[in-house]
Motif scaffolding. Structure first.
Motif, mmCIF file in Angstrom:
data_model
loop_
_atom_site.group_PDB
_atom_site.id
_atom_site.type_symbol
_atom_site.label_atom_id
_atom_site.label_comp_id
_atom_site.label_asym_id
_atom_site.label_seq_id
_atom_site.Cartn_x
_atom_site.Cartn_y
_atom_site.Cartn_z
ATOM 1 N N LYS A 116 0.858 -1.191 0.000
ATOM 2 C CA LYS A 116 0.000 0.000 0.000
ATOM 3 C C LYS A 116 0.890 1.234 0.000
ATOM 4 C CE LYS A 116 -3.521 -2.474 2.633
ATOM 5 N NZ LYS A 116 -4.298 -2.524 3.902
ATOM 6 N N GLU A 117 1.587 1.460 -1.091
ATOM 7 C CA GLU A 117 2.579 2.528 -1.147
ATOM 8 C C GLU A 117 1.918 3.898 -1.264
ATOM 9 O OE1 GLU A 117 6.089 2.311 -3.395
ATOM 10 O OE2 GLU A 117 6.186 0.136 -3.425
ATOM 11 N N GLY A 118 2.538 4.877 -0.630
ATOM 12 C CA GLY A 118 2.035 6.236 -0.741
ATOM 13 C C GLY A 118 2.558 7.104 0.381
ATOM 14 N N ILE A 119 2.128 8.361 0.370
ATOM 15 C CA ILE A 119 2.455 9.314 1.427
ATOM 16 C C ILE A 119 1.155 9.760 2.063
ATOM 17 C CG2 ILE A 119 3.395 11.597 1.938
ATOM 18 C CD1 ILE A 119 5.446 11.158 -0.245
ATOM 19 N N SER A 120 1.108 9.650 3.385
ATOM 20 C CA SER A 120 -0.087 10.027 4.131
ATOM 21 C C SER A 120 0.220 11.147 5.108
ATOM 22 C CB SER A 120 -0.652 8.832 4.904
ATOM 23 O OG SER A 120 -1.289 7.904 4.053
ATOM 24 N N LEU A 121 -0.792 11.984 5.334
ATOM 25 C CA LEU A 121 -0.739 12.986 6.390
ATOM 26 C C LEU A 121 -1.551 12.460 7.566
ATOM 27 C CD1 LEU A 121 -0.196 15.914 7.464
ATOM 28 C CD2 LEU A 121 -2.440 16.494 6.502
ATOM 29 N N PHE A 122 -0.935 12.436 8.740
ATOM 30 C CA PHE A 122 -1.641 12.101 9.960
ATOM 31 C C PHE A 122 -1.851 13.399 10.724
ATOM 32 C CE2 PHE A 122 -0.029 8.087 8.598
ATOM 33 C CZ PHE A 122 -0.925 7.144 9.063
ATOM 34 N N GLU A 123 -3.080 13.911 10.630
ATOM 35 C CA GLU A 123 -3.399 15.205 11.231
ATOM 36 C C GLU A 123 -3.631 15.041 12.732
ATOM 37 O OE1 GLU A 123 -6.731 18.780 10.932
ATOM 38 O OE2 GLU A 123 -6.853 17.041 9.602
ATOM 39 N N ASN A 124 -2.955 15.862 13.507
ATOM 40 C CA ASN A 124 -3.070 15.831 14.957
ATOM 41 C C ASN A 124 -4.402 16.456 15.365
ATOM 42 O OD1 ASN A 124 -2.734 16.048 17.750
ATOM 43 N ND2 ASN A 124 -0.586 16.632 17.587
ATOM 44 N N VAL A 125 -5.277 15.651 15.957
ATOM 45 C CA VAL A 125 -6.581 16.166 16.403
ATOM 46 C C VAL A 125 -6.650 16.285 17.919
ATOM 47 C CG1 VAL A 125 -7.807 15.330 14.368
ATOM 48 C CG2 VAL A 125 -7.597 13.827 16.358
ATOM 49 N N GLY A 126 -5.491 16.120 18.586
ATOM 50 C CA GLY A 126 -5.416 16.322 20.020
ATOM 51 C C GLY A 126 -5.511 15.046 20.834
ATOM 52 N N GLN A 127 -4.956 15.094 22.043
ATOM 53 C CA GLN A 127 -4.989 13.991 22.997
ATOM 54 C C GLN A 127 -4.376 12.706 22.429
ATOM 55 O OE1 GLN A 127 -9.146 13.799 24.148
ATOM 56 N NE2 GLN A 127 -8.845 15.371 25.719
ATOM 57 N N GLY A 128 -3.322 12.869 21.656
ATOM 58 C CA GLY A 128 -2.620 11.708 21.114
ATOM 59 C C GLY A 128 -3.359 11.007 20.000
ATOM 60 N N LYS A 129 -4.354 11.668 19.393
ATOM 61 C CA LYS A 129 -5.130 11.056 18.313
ATOM 62 C C LYS A 129 -4.824 11.750 16.989
ATOM 63 C CE LYS A 129 -8.924 9.590 21.334
ATOM 64 N NZ LYS A 129 -10.378 9.669 21.600
ATOM 65 N N PHE A 130 -4.830 10.943 15.926
ATOM 66 C CA PHE A 130 -4.498 11.452 14.597
ATOM 67 C C PHE A 130 -5.515 10.947 13.584
ATOM 68 C CE2 PHE A 130 -0.676 11.839 16.986
ATOM 69 C CZ PHE A 130 0.061 12.877 16.426
ATOM 70 N N LYS A 131 -5.739 11.747 12.535
ATOM 71 C CA LYS A 131 -6.642 11.378 11.446
ATOM 72 C C LYS A 131 -5.831 11.296 10.162
ATOM 73 C CE LYS A 131 -9.449 14.522 9.964
ATOM 74 N NZ LYS A 131 -10.564 15.500 9.896
ATOM 75 N N GLU A 132 -5.902 10.150 9.479
ATOM 76 C CA GLU A 132 -5.092 9.943 8.282
ATOM 77 C C GLU A 132 -5.785 10.466 7.025
ATOM 78 O OE1 GLU A 132 -2.873 6.420 5.658
ATOM 79 O OE2 GLU A 132 -4.196 5.878 7.324
ATOM 80 N N LYS A 133 -4.991 11.116 6.186
ATOM 81 C CA LYS A 133 -5.436 11.531 4.861
ATOM 82 C C LYS A 133 -4.337 11.171 3.874
ATOM 83 C CE LYS A 133 -6.427 15.566 1.969
ATOM 84 N NZ LYS A 133 -6.488 17.057 1.918
ATOM 85 N N GLN A 134 -4.666 10.404 2.864
ATOM 86 C CA GLN A 134 -3.651 10.010 1.894
ATOM 87 C C GLN A 134 -3.411 11.144 0.900
ATOM 88 O OE1 GLN A 134 -4.297 6.588 -0.884
ATOM 89 N NE2 GLN A 134 -2.454 5.786 0.097
#
Length: 522
Positions: free
Chosen positions: A334-352
């Motif tokens: 599953k090759e690619g570059i993803s952004l893991f957006e910091n949403v606070g309290q040690g949680k992240f939301k992934e966007k490819q």
């Protein structure tokens, strides 16, 4: 007609229609799909009469970006496809007598024990790839021919008298002292005096092969050790802190049982004033991207993604909101570059941000402003060829992606380079424009001008012009770093050797762990 039977028939037709739409749209990047792809189980239960191409769009896109048949030649596809078939749980007569996955240490769940594709459908899917694959891949696209001689640098090949294997896994230049730190495959870390012919100042044993190092102070650093370099699912990787006391180094393990870790990023991601670690646990069949949040004693692991192949992380405040986010390169299936957006309290939301097919061979990337417009570009090299498709691929090379007004990344520039494996960026000539250096671990040794290291100098127009060494060194370059070796105010380059032929033999030649490109600006 019985009402219940009619209803079931309509439902089957409706589901079939949705699946067909998904199969036709399966080549789009995952982030653009309106409808999620069907599961392998759903596909296996469908009685639709699908073509080989439709089956490929369904089955292949269920796991990763669907590869086009033209990315590999017929011979390579014929060796790869049987493994894909076994992963879907379909075994044929030709497999009898061959080793089962579990016999080779593959974790349960990677190869299905339930057939998710029929033999008839598999034969159609396989025929689609073999019929549309070329006999041989195209040659590289026309490109600017590199000029001999790298402007602003002199090549130095240090002369070491001791006999050791030249198997360098890590290079770092200390920012205050200029000392060069060299990691060795056979569990060692050396500190060399860069101002005294790289005289050895220290030799530190490590538990496994070191791959990344970050200094905390002149007398303390964190070291990430990989474990086995060969593909494996072992969990013997280790993160340790080393500190010096009474002229000797003391090691304190911080995090152990890591799955072939490749890279680390250190920052305070939850805002508690303590440093946390993001570790790329590349693994093999299994792996993960992990955030280790510091606590009073030890760390709490937050698994950001449970997939193998995490290769490099970059901490960045991507949205400018004051929170540290993560950009991550994945380079396994599953090759690619993803952004893991910091949403606070040690949680992240992934966007490819970018998606690539599984033979793309992503190796390294940076996120830097190349053209001075205050909008960073993604600079990426792809050329990993240590897999099941070891052929020269014309789509290997160096790429620059620019962000458009909608936040999408579009490829602005591509320079073909077989086996591209590492890069560094910097304004090495201090003319206000960023330059790029790329190395290849899998070059074409038959090319007239040997291209295992290329320096790309940026011109005032924004074009990048390639230069190669006058001396045609045939070394296998695995590592690359920049820094001020002689503390004269400009950045030098050090390129590390990893000699294949010395892996499994007793050392019988002088140690040649690296070469130096010495910046002549000052």
């Amino acid at each position: 007609m019985n009402l219940k039977l009619f209803f079931k028939l309509m439902m089957r037709l409706a589901c079939g229609f949705v699946w067909v739409l998904v199969l036709f749209w399966g080549c789009d990047p995952i982030s653009e799909r309106k409808q999620p792809p069907p599961s392998l189980y759903q596909l296996s239960q469908s009685d639709l009469n699908l073509s080989g191409e439709q089956l490929a769009k369904g089955y292949c896109a269920a796991c990763h970006l669907m590869p086009d048949p033209t990315i590999l030649n017929k011979m390579t596809w014929s060796t790869l496809l049987p493994d894909m078939r076994k992963r879907m749980g379909l075994y044929l007569e030709e497999d009898f007598g061959t080793a089962m996955p579990e016999d080779e240490g593959v974790p349960e769940g990677i190869y299905s024990k339930t057939p998710y594709i029929t033999r008839e459908n598999w034969e159609k899917l396989e025929a689609y790839y073999l019929a549309n694959a070329p006999d041989t891949l195209l040659i590289q696209a026309i490109k600017e021919v590199p000029k001999l001689g790298i402007p602003g640098f002199n090549l130095e090949v240090p002369d070491f008298k001791d006999t050791r294997s030249s198997l360098t896994t890590l290079l770092r230049i200390h920012p205050q002292t200029g000392d060069l730190w060299v990691g060795h495959r056979f569990r060692a870390l050396y500190r060399l005096d860069s101002k005294n012919n790289f005289f050895q100042l220290d030799s530190l044993p490590t538990r496994v092969a070191p791959v990344d190092l970050i200094w905390n102070s002149p007398s303390s650093f964190d070291l990430l050790s990989m474990g086995k370099m060969d593909p494996s699912n072992d969990s013997i990787g280790l993160l340790s802190n080393f500190s010096i006391a009474a002229k000797s180094w003391k090691e304190v393990p911080l995090i152990d049982q890591l799955m072939r870790p490749m890279d680390m990023e250190v920052a305070d991601w939850n805002g508690d004033g303590k440093k946390d670690y993001v570790l790329c646990q590349f693994g093999n069949h299994v792996g993960k991207l992990s955030l280790f949040l510091s606590k009073e004693e030890g760390f709490t692991e937050v698994i950001l993604k449970s997939d193998p192949g995490a290769r490099r992380t970059i901490a960045v405040d991507y949205e400018g909101d004051g929170d540290l986010d993560l950009m991550v390169l994945f380079s396994q299936a599953k090759e690619g570059i993803s952004l893991f957006e910091n949403v606070g309290q040690g949680k992240f939301k992934e966007k490819q941000l970018l998606a690539f097919h599984p033979a793309f061979g992503s190796s390294d990337f940076r996120f830097e402003d190349l053209n001075g417009d205050d909008v960073p570009e993604i600079v990426l090299v792809n050329g990993d060829n240590a897999d099941q498709s070891q052929i020269f691929k014309p789509y290997h090379g160096l790429r620059i992606f620019e962000r458009d007004v909608k936040g999408n990344y579009l490829e602005r520039w591509f320079y073909p380079l077989y086996g591209a494996s590492g890069l560094e960026l910097g304004d090495f000539d201090q003319d206000g424009m960023m330059d790029v250096v790329a190395i290849s671990f899998f070059p074409d040794r038959k090319q007239t001008s040997f291209q295992n290291l290329i320096y790309f100098k940026q011109s005032p127009t924004g074009a990048f012009h390639p230069y190669i060494l006058k001396e045609q060194l045939a070394d296998h370059w695995l590592t690359l770093t920049k820094g001020d070796l002689d503390l004269d105010g400009d950045e030098d380059l050090v390129i590390g050797t990893f000699a294949f032929n010395q892996l499994y033999q007793v050392p019988n030649s002088p140690w040649r762990p690296f070469v130096v490109l010495r910046n002549t600006l000052r």
